[in-house]
Design an enzyme around this catalytic site. Sequence first.
Site, PDB file in Angstrom:
ATOM      1  N   GLY A   8       0.855  -1.179   0.000  1.00 46.90           N
ATOM      2  CA  GLY A   8       0.000   0.000   0.000  1.00 46.90           C
ATOM      3  C   GLY A   8       0.889   1.226   0.000  1.00 46.90           C
ATOM      4  CB  CYS A  66      -1.695   2.323   3.959  1.00 44.39           C
ATOM      5  SG  CYS A  66      -0.457   1.091   3.524  1.00 44.39           S
ATOM      6  N   GLY A  67      -0.329   1.902   7.229  1.00 43.22           N
ATOM      7  CA  GLY A  67      -0.234   0.983   8.361  1.00 43.22           C
ATOM      8  C   GLY A  67       0.545  -0.288   8.137  1.00 43.22           C
ATOM      9  CE  LYS A  68       4.158   0.213   3.270  1.00 42.44           C
ATOM     10  NZ  LYS A  68       3.465   1.522   3.425  1.00 42.44           N
ATOM     11  CB  SER A  69       5.755  -0.233   9.952  1.00 42.13           C
ATOM     12  OG  SER A  69       6.598  -0.027   8.830  1.00 42.13           O
ATOM     13  CD  GLU A 106      10.318   0.727   5.325  1.00 39.26           C
ATOM     14  OE1 GLU A 106      10.071   0.899   4.129  1.00 39.26           O
ATOM     15  OE2 GLU A 106       9.838   1.438   6.240  1.00 39.26           O
TER      16      GLU A 106
END
Length: 232
Positions: free
Chosen positions: A9, A13-16, A87
């Site tokens: 995303g 968007c809140g990946k980590s 990442e």
Amino acid sequence: MAELAFFTGTMDCGKSTLALQMDHTHATRGRAGLLFTKHDRSGAAVLSSRLGLTKEALEVTDDLDFWEFVVSQVTNGRRVDYLICDEAQFYTPVQVEQLARLVDELGVDVFAFGITADFRTQLFPGSRRLIELADRTQQLQVQALCWCGKAATVNARVIDGVMVVEGEQVVVGDVAGADDEATPVVEYEMLCRRHYMRRMNASAARAQSLSPEVLPFDLDLCPLPGPGRTTT
């Protein structure tokens, strides 16, 4: 069955955050995992989210061989059930292939997190390989927003308040402070495609709206964000 999953995303968007949550969920169920990251905004060997959550992680360098590293860990008696790879857009295509091999031959779950395209809207090599090899690619449901209120789809690079579309593909931004006043401030801003194509980040839009020389048909239809303002 083990899997290679790619969660992607735009920035913000809140990946980590999801990466840290998944690690917590699997760990509380008795599974053992390893956390990896690369070029995190908080520095080396740290996996951090914009909500302020952090956890120590292993820093991925270009010469890291995931296959050899995990095999050596297992050989020395360490249990490895899953990998959290944040990442992941910065990983090399060869490293992505090593992750896929760990899934297929050792039965290790690999959960990779990253953005797909850079500030020029071009795919990162690592993300491209993940899309090609992943058992599933999942778009995160939390949608980042452009300054106009529409869904953001592009990660724009902003240097000293001005959006740029040329430069090195990897430049870490959104870090705390610059070394000195002469050091350019590099930030990233989420934009919808329309405003990316118009090179109109929030600062440029605000400056344009205040200019007396702007004709009515030059103004964007989307209102600027502000107290009590809504978007259409």
